[in-house]
Scaffold this active site. Structure first.
Site, PDB file in Angstrom:
ATOM      1  N   GLY A  97      39.174 -29.756  15.254  1.00 30.65           N
ATOM      2  CA  GLY A  97      40.339 -30.600  15.511  1.00 30.65           C
ATOM      3  C   GLY A  97      40.987 -30.268  16.841  1.00 30.65           C
ATOM      4  N   GLY A  98      42.312 -30.400  16.851  1.00 27.96           N
ATOM      5  CA  GLY A  98      43.078 -30.176  18.074  1.00 27.96           C
ATOM      6  C   GLY A  98      42.873 -28.792  18.645  1.00 27.96           C
ATOM      7  N   GLY A 124      26.756 -44.034  50.549  1.00 26.84           N
ATOM      8  CA  GLY A 124      27.963 -43.432  49.970  1.00 26.84           C
ATOM      9  C   GLY A 124      27.689 -42.071  49.378  1.00 26.84           C
ATOM     10  N   ALA A 125      26.464 -41.877  48.889  1.00 33.30           N
ATOM     11  CA  ALA A 125      26.151 -40.592  48.258  1.00 33.30           C
ATOM     12  C   ALA A 125      26.110 -39.476  49.295  1.00 33.30           C
ATOM     13  CB  ALA A 125      24.822 -40.693  47.518  1.00 33.30           C
TER      14      ALA A 125
HETATM   15  C1  HXC Z   1      44.702 -21.430   6.289  1.00 27.72           C
HETATM   16  C2  HXC Z   1      42.442 -21.114   6.180  1.00 27.72           C
HETATM   17  C3  HXC Z   1      42.228 -22.168   7.081  1.00 27.72           C
HETATM   18  C4  HXC Z   1      43.377 -22.838   7.573  1.00 27.72           C
HETATM   19  C5  HXC Z   1      40.330 -21.363   6.555  1.00 27.72           C
HETATM   20  N1  HXC Z   1      41.238 -20.660   5.882  1.00 27.72           N
HETATM   21  N2  HXC Z   1      40.911 -22.304   7.291  1.00 27.72           N
HETATM   22  N3  HXC Z   1      43.667 -20.763   5.805  1.00 27.72           N
HETATM   23  N4  HXC Z   1      44.583 -22.425   7.172  1.00 27.72           N
HETATM   24  N5  HXC Z   1      43.266 -23.819   8.449  1.00 27.72           N
HETATM   25  C6  HXC Z   1      41.001 -19.556   4.971  1.00 27.72           C
HETATM   26  C7  HXC Z   1      40.365 -19.968   3.673  1.00 27.72           C
HETATM   27  O1  HXC Z   1      41.353 -20.374   2.777  1.00 27.72           O
HETATM   28  C8  HXC Z   1      39.688 -18.685   3.251  1.00 27.72           C
HETATM   29  O2  HXC Z   1      40.687 -17.824   2.750  1.00 27.72           O
HETATM   30  C9  HXC Z   1      39.222 -18.098   4.567  1.00 27.72           C
HETATM   31  O3  HXC Z   1      40.040 -18.704   5.588  1.00 27.72           O
HETATM   32  C10 HXC Z   1      37.800 -18.375   4.900  1.00 27.72           C
HETATM   33  O4  HXC Z   1      37.575 -19.760   4.745  1.00 27.72           O
HETATM   34  P1  HXC Z   1      36.305 -20.345   4.017  1.00 27.72           P
HETATM   35  O5  HXC Z   1      36.563 -21.772   3.812  1.00 27.72           O
HETATM   36  O6  HXC Z   1      35.993 -19.514   2.839  1.00 27.72           O
HETATM   37  O7  HXC Z   1      35.177 -20.091   5.109  1.00 27.72           O
HETATM   38  P2  HXC Z   1      33.907 -20.972   5.444  1.00 27.72           P
HETATM   39  O8  HXC Z   1      33.227 -21.400   4.185  1.00 27.72           O
HETATM   40  O9  HXC Z   1      33.122 -20.188   6.448  1.00 27.72           O
HETATM   41  O10 HXC Z   1      34.473 -22.288   6.148  1.00 27.72           O
HETATM   42  C11 HXC Z   1      35.132 -22.220   7.350  1.00 27.72           C
HETATM   43  C12 HXC Z   1      35.847 -23.556   7.682  1.00 27.72           C
HETATM   44  C13 HXC Z   1      36.712 -23.971   6.480  1.00 27.72           C
HETATM   45  C14 HXC Z   1      34.758 -24.640   7.931  1.00 27.72           C
HETATM   46  C15 HXC Z   1      36.625 -23.363   8.960  1.00 27.72           C
HETATM   47  O11 HXC Z   1      37.518 -22.866   6.129  1.00 27.72           O
HETATM   48  C16 HXC Z   1      37.603 -25.112   6.790  1.00 27.72           C
HETATM   49  O12 HXC Z   1      37.173 -26.259   6.775  1.00 27.72           O
HETATM   50  N6  HXC Z   1      38.882 -24.791   7.035  1.00 27.72           N
HETATM   51  C17 HXC Z   1      39.857 -25.836   7.288  1.00 27.72           C
HETATM   52  C18 HXC Z   1      39.639 -26.458   8.624  1.00 27.72           C
HETATM   53  C19 HXC Z   1      40.738 -27.400   8.942  1.00 27.72           C
HETATM   54  O13 HXC Z   1      40.744 -28.553   8.469  1.00 27.72           O
HETATM   55  N7  HXC Z   1      41.759 -26.894   9.685  1.00 27.72           N
HETATM   56  C20 HXC Z   1      42.882 -27.662  10.084  1.00 27.72           C
HETATM   57  C21 HXC Z   1      42.424 -28.578  11.204  1.00 27.72           C
HETATM   58  S1  HXC Z   1      43.695 -29.449  11.870  1.00 27.72           S
HETATM   59  P3  HXC Z   1      40.383 -16.689   1.650  1.00 27.72           P
HETATM   60  O14 HXC Z   1      41.722 -16.152   1.344  1.00 27.72           O
HETATM   61  O15 HXC Z   1      39.722 -17.430   0.529  1.00 27.72           O
HETATM   62  O16 HXC Z   1      39.463 -15.713   2.329  1.00 27.72           O
HETATM   63  C22 HXC Z   1      44.105 -28.591  13.142  1.00 27.72           C
HETATM   64  C23 HXC Z   1      45.182 -29.224  13.902  1.00 27.72           C
HETATM   65  C24 HXC Z   1      45.314 -28.532  15.178  1.00 27.72           C
HETATM   66  O17 HXC Z   1      43.631 -27.563  13.450  1.00 27.72           O
HETATM   67  C25 HXC Z   1      46.138 -29.404  16.025  1.00 27.72           C
HETATM   68  C26 HXC Z   1      46.349 -28.807  17.355  1.00 27.72           C
HETATM   69  C27 HXC Z   1      46.988 -29.804  18.279  1.00 27.72           C
END
Ligand code: HXC
Length: 517
Positions: free
Chosen positions: A172-173, A407-408
């Site tokens: 994402g962002g 031009g190039a």
């Molecule tokens: C809080 C998070 C987290 C998040 C992962 N964890 N992402 N906690 N906020 N965004 C935590 C999980 O709960 C888990 O905690 C641990 O990290 C490991 O995650 P897993 O899912 O078990 O790992 P994995 O299977 O390797 O998958 C990794 C992942 C997945 C693909 C990154 O975790 C995921 O999809 N996370 C969410 C991604 C997401 O949608 N983020 C927000 C995007 S929006 P425990 O306690 O169980 O170990 C964004 C906006 C930004 O980022 C904008 C900026 C302008």
């Protein structure tokens, strides 16, 4: 009156908890998979024992949703300052074992403070990204955190070199902080980077795709052009970062780390005479020229696998750091297209802002003709190159090897675009267009009326080439500095660079130009 031992014990315990990250089992599991921990990565980046950590005791707000009393070591990011090859560098490294390396308010504050400090002391910043993105429990505080990081990326841009390493997910962002930095190094296999993942794409558009299709290292290295270097693993990523830093000044008021030789070696290199094919249309590999031109044949190619019709790289020529921009006749005949223009323009601007002299190697038949190119805005993209060269005030040295058409030719930085030195090989053809094209336009009727049209055309082409496509035509008009033997190139470029290291060029004061982005 010695210090109370309980205080020392408490400090030692807190330090141990911070260093344990998400727990020994999680750290070990990563190492078993061949993936470095956040701290291992910093150890591999910095000279041994030089890393000084900051903000180890950082702690998120305990009132966050679902996070009450949850301790997050270092709040998921390790930050501090150390040295790389003896020069100071600031770095942060996200710890995926701690809440997925997710970014909350305090995590972001640590990164932003580090950047502010780097700005004060004038050192490069390296960010190692391995994160699930915005920390969901912290809601809009994590969005504010990202904004703070982006704001600081922009504040530092053009003042300090910024290098991002994508070592894990970058969703994402979150991908925009690396995108705002100068160079992105991405690790094969363990890393991915995308704005909308496959599920979101399918839900919104119905289109099915895999992560490999949109966010893999391969896709970003070859199709999107989002990244600059591919690393085989974490250790390799740190090696690339160190090598890259070896060409860069610590900040924009310093020169890059030149290693000047006491006396230039101006002896010719006869091997250079062998490289360009006798027939103008035959392709050859420009990398062979670059290898002979630079010290020890050693160069660092940037965006090697994207827009391969232009080559950009850092190297040293007789100790002086240069950025080289070279047409690649072996790919698309070295034409300039949309991607090549974007690639070169950004590199030119990076070199300019960090005082790195530019060397251009020209063998360009023109802009790539095509409907897609025109509709895709080649006018706007090609204009970026013109803009970047004309506004660059660093020393600019151009060598014309063969074709320099239309031009190039201008877009590859001729004298009138501000090149300080323009050298041409005797094989150079500087012309509005190639002889065949020019003759067809100018003499269509004469050719058709001739008894033997083919012979007539060949005769006119030969005559046009003799009259208009030689470097001497341009030399007579003082459009080039000199015509040189290829063997003399290394000496000529080295002398040009050495003589221009004191170059100063001022421009009218302004906020900034309006580059056609
Ligand atoms: C809080 C998070 C987290 C998040 C992962 N964890 N992402 N906690 N906020 N965004 C935590 C999980 O709960 C888990 O905690 C641990 O990290 C490991 O995650 P897993 O899912 O078990 O790992 P994995 O299977 O390797 O998958 C990794 C992942 C997945 C693909 C990154 O975790 C995921 O999809 N996370 C969410 C991604 C997401 O949608 N983020 C927000 C995007 S929006 P425990 O306690 O169980 O170990 C964004 C906006 C930004 O980022 C904008 C900026 C302008």
């Amino acid at each position: 009156m010695a210090i109370d031992p309980k205080l020392l014990t408490e400090l030692a315990e807190r330090r141990a908890r911070a260093k344990a990250g998400g727990g020994e089992d999680k750290l070990e599991a990563r190492r078993k998979k061949g993936v470095m921990t956040a701290r291992d990565r910093l150890d591999a980046l910095f000279n041994q024992g030089t890393f000084v950590e900051w903000g180890m005791h950082a702690r998120h707000d305990c009132h966050n949703f679902g996070m009450e009393n949850k301790e997050l070591a270092c709040d998921g990011v390790i930050s501090g300052v150390g040295t790389v090859d003896g020069r100071v560098v600031a770095a942060f490294s996200q710890d995926f074992t701690v809440s997925g390396g997710s970014l909350g308010a305090v995590h972001a504050q640590k990164i932003a403070s580090l950047m502010e400090h780097a700005l004060k002391i004038g050192c490069p910043v390296v960010g190692i990204n391995d994160s699930g993105g915005a920390r969901i429990q912290e809601g809009d505080h994590s969005l504010a955190g990202y904004s703070k990081v982006f704001y600081h990326n922009v504040l530092l841009s053009g003042v300090l070199p910024q290098i991002a390493i994508i070592a894990g997910p970058c969703a994402g962002g979150a991908a925009y902080s690396p995108a705002l930095m100068d160079f992105i190094i991405m690790v094969k296999g363990s890393a991915n980077m995308f704005i909308c993942g496959p599920e979101v794409i399918q839900a919104v558009t119905g289109q099915k795709c895999t992560m490999g299709d949109i966010g893999s290292t391969h896709v970003h290295a070859t199709v999107s052009g989002n990244i600059h270097f591919v690393a085989d693993n974490d250790a390799h990523a740190m090696q690339i970062a160190r090598k890259l830093l070896s060409y860069l000044p610590s900040n924009n008021v310093l020169d890059p780390p030149h290693h000047p030789v006491a006396q230039l070696d101006l002896t010719p290199d006869p091997g250079m005479n062998e490289l360009v094919p006798a027939t103008p249309k035959d392709p050859f590999n420009i990398l062979h020229v670059i290898q002979r031109l630079v010290d020890d044949g050693d160069y660092l190619e940037v965006q090697r696998d994207w827009a391969r019709n232009i080559v950009i790289c850092f190297a040293r020529i007789q100790g002086m750091v240069v950025g080289i921009i070279a047409n690649q006749p072996a790919v698309k005949a070295g034409t300039l297209d949309i991607d090549a223009s974007d690639k070169a323009a950004r590199f030119i601007r990076f070199c300019n802002v960090f005082n790195i002299p530019i060397v251009n190697l020209v063998d360009v038949p023109g802009f790539l003709p095509g409907v897609q190119q025109e509709r895709g805005g080649i006018i706007r993209h090609g204009a970026k190159m013109l803009f970047a060269y004309a506004s660059a005030t660093v020393p600019k040295v151009t060598v014309i090897l063969r074709k320099a058409y239309g031009g190039a030719y201008i877009a590859m930085c001729n004298k009138e675009m501000g090149a300080d030195y323009v050298y041409a090989w005797p094989t150079a053809e500087i012309a509005v267009m190639g002889a065949e094209g020019a003759v067809r336009i100018l003499f269509r009727r004469e050719i058709a009326a001739a008894a033997d049209p083919k012979a007539k055309e060949a005769e006119l082409v030969a005559e046009y080439r003799r009259k208009f496509c030689t470097p001497y035509e341009a030399a007579e008009k003082v459009m080039i500095t000199d015509v040189i033997e290829p063997a003399e190139t290394r000496a000529a470029v080295a002398a040009a660079l050495r003589h221009s290291l004191t170059k100063r060029e001022t421009r009218p004061p302004k906020k900034h130009g309006t580059i056609p982005l």
